[in-house]
Design a protein around this motif. Structure first.
Motif, PDB file in Angstrom:
ATOM      1  N   GLU A 128       0.450  30.003 -10.156  1.00  0.00           N
ATOM      2  CA  GLU A 128       0.145  28.698 -10.740  1.00  0.00           C
ATOM      3  C   GLU A 128       1.300  28.321 -11.661  1.00  0.00           C
ATOM      4  OE1 GLU A 128      -3.638  28.225 -12.562  1.00  0.00           O
ATOM      5  OE2 GLU A 128      -4.764  28.937 -10.814  1.00  0.00           O
ATOM      6  N   PHE A 129       1.835  27.118 -11.453  1.00  0.00           N
ATOM      7  CA  PHE A 129       3.013  26.730 -12.226  1.00  0.00           C
ATOM      8  C   PHE A 129       3.042  25.220 -12.455  1.00  0.00           C
ATOM      9  CE2 PHE A 129       4.117  26.269  -7.804  1.00  0.00           C
ATOM     10  CZ  PHE A 129       4.971  25.184  -7.739  1.00  0.00           C
ATOM     11  N   GLU A 130       3.866  24.828 -13.421  1.00  0.00           N
ATOM     12  CA  GLU A 130       4.126  23.413 -13.689  1.00  0.00           C
ATOM     13  C   GLU A 130       5.592  23.138 -13.395  1.00  0.00           C
ATOM     14  OE1 GLU A 130       2.827  22.309 -17.671  1.00  0.00           O
ATOM     15  OE2 GLU A 130       1.428  24.008 -17.636  1.00  0.00           O
ATOM     16  N   ILE A 131       5.867  21.964 -12.855  1.00  0.00           N
ATOM     17  CA  ILE A 131       7.242  21.605 -12.537  1.00  0.00           C
ATOM     18  C   ILE A 131       7.481  20.140 -12.883  1.00  0.00           C
ATOM     19  CG2 ILE A 131       6.632  21.132 -10.116  1.00  0.00           C
ATOM     20  CD1 ILE A 131       9.488  22.175  -9.394  1.00  0.00           C
ATOM     21  N   THR A 132       8.562  19.890 -13.600  1.00  0.00           N
ATOM     22  CA  THR A 132       8.935  18.516 -13.952  1.00  0.00           C
ATOM     23  C   THR A 132      10.434  18.323 -13.696  1.00  0.00           C
ATOM     24  OG1 THR A 132       9.200  19.241 -16.262  1.00  0.00           O
ATOM     25  CG2 THR A 132       7.142  18.130 -15.684  1.00  0.00           C
ATOM     26  N   SER A 187       1.159  20.201 -11.968  1.00  0.00           N
ATOM     27  CA  SER A 187       0.766  21.586 -11.712  1.00  0.00           C
ATOM     28  C   SER A 187       0.514  21.839 -10.229  1.00  0.00           C
ATOM     29  CB  SER A 187      -0.494  21.932 -12.509  1.00  0.00           C
ATOM     30  OG  SER A 187      -0.267  21.760 -13.892  1.00  0.00           O
ATOM     31  N   TYR A 188       0.884  23.041  -9.816  1.00  0.00           N
ATOM     32  CA  TYR A 188       0.725  23.435  -8.418  1.00  0.00           C
ATOM     33  C   TYR A 188       0.258  24.883  -8.330  1.00  0.00           C
ATOM     34  CZ  TYR A 188       3.386  19.299  -6.932  1.00  0.00           C
ATOM     35  OH  TYR A 188       3.808  18.018  -6.703  1.00  0.00           O
ATOM     36  N   THR A 189      -0.346  25.195  -7.189  1.00  0.00           N
ATOM     37  CA  THR A 189      -0.632  26.579  -6.830  1.00  0.00           C
ATOM     38  C   THR A 189       0.128  26.903  -5.554  1.00  0.00           C
ATOM     39  OG1 THR A 189      -2.840  26.553  -7.812  1.00  0.00           O
ATOM     40  CG2 THR A 189      -2.401  28.243  -6.173  1.00  0.00           C
ATOM     41  N   LEU A 190       0.868  27.995  -5.590  1.00  0.00           N
ATOM     42  CA  LEU A 190       1.623  28.463  -4.428  1.00  0.00           C
ATOM     43  C   LEU A 190       1.028  29.781  -3.963  1.00  0.00           C
ATOM     44  CD1 LEU A 190       5.446  28.657  -3.904  1.00  0.00           C
ATOM     45  CD2 LEU A 190       4.105  30.755  -3.798  1.00  0.00           C
ATOM     46  N   THR A 191       0.839  29.906  -2.654  1.00  0.00           N
ATOM     47  CA  THR A 191       0.329  31.145  -2.074  1.00  0.00           C
ATOM     48  C   THR A 191       1.319  31.672  -1.048  1.00  0.00           C
ATOM     49  OG1 THR A 191      -1.940  30.317  -2.310  1.00  0.00           O
ATOM     50  CG2 THR A 191      -1.612  32.231  -0.880  1.00  0.00           C
TER      51      THR A 191
END
Length: 219
Positions: A128-132, A187-191
């Motif tokens: 789980e991360f945030e990216i701007t 925010s995103y979730t990467l799997t």
């Protein structure tokens, strides 16, 4: 483009949410000889499926599930070969065609639980991360951004260094990242597979990263 990334959590899991539906369980139960199970709950169906699977030899059960999920991508000989290899190796990490790794992971883990560990236990990583700025975010962009924080011995960095640097097309990113879901404003979730990216390989929780797009030179 330059991005600012905050890693909020990195989790290791041995099963993915919603990997199998109630309809999947009902269909597989029929394949394993149990009919009229549609009135059961999802959890009851899974218990029934585990019992039904255990009546079959592991290779035979693997072949049935592989055929159900991957008959469009694999021929009969490939299914038979994989059904045997799954007992020895983490096929969802080692199979040559990485486009199949996601489904092979789900199949492997279902069999692993059904046979109480007879099949190797593979793992997945959920980040789980945030990216701007939240602009043009794709699987490829995220992998290139994460290059800044991943350890030097990371498999993606070793196998795809030119791709991460924007020197080659990175089509493989679509298969390396199994899922990329927006869960908030930035925010995103990467799997992905633990093979590609493990919890221990993240060095920094917050960092800036410059992503270079690949530009195909026209003849």
């Amino acid at each position: 483009m330059k991005y600012h990334i905050i890693i909020n959590s990195v989790k290791t899991v041995d099963a993915l949410k919603d990997a199998w539906t109630k309809e999947d369980y009902i269909f597989l139960l029929e394949k394993f000889g149990i009919e009229d199970s549609s009135e059961s709950s999802t959890s009851e169906l899974l218990e029934l499926l585990f019992m039904a699977i255990s009546d079959f030899e592991p290779e035979e059960a693997a072949a049935i599930i592989l055929d159900y999920k991957l008959a469009d991508q694999l021929n009969e000989n490939q299914i038979e070969q994989i059904s045997h290899e799954m007992l020895l190796d983490k096929i969802s990490e080692e199979y040559a065609d990485i486009t199949l790794h996601h489904q092979l992971f789900n199949i492997n883990q279902l069999l692993h639980k059904a046979y109480n560990g007879t099949f190797p236990n593979a793992k997945a990583t959920v980040v789980e991360f945030e990216i701007t700025p939240n602009k043009d975010i794709t699987k490829e962009v995220v992998l290139k951004a994460f290059d800044k924080t991943l350890a030097n011995n990371n498999v993606i960095k070793r196998l795809f260094s030119n791709h991460l640097a924007g020197q080659e097309a990175f089509d493989e990113a679509e298969s390396i990242v199994w899922d990329l879901t927006s869960i908030g404003e930035n925010s995103y979730t990467l799997t992905t597979s633990e093979y590609w990216m493990s919890r221990d390989e993240f060095k920094d929780a917050e960092f800036d990263s410059t992503v270079v797009e690949f530009e195909d030179e026209e003849d």
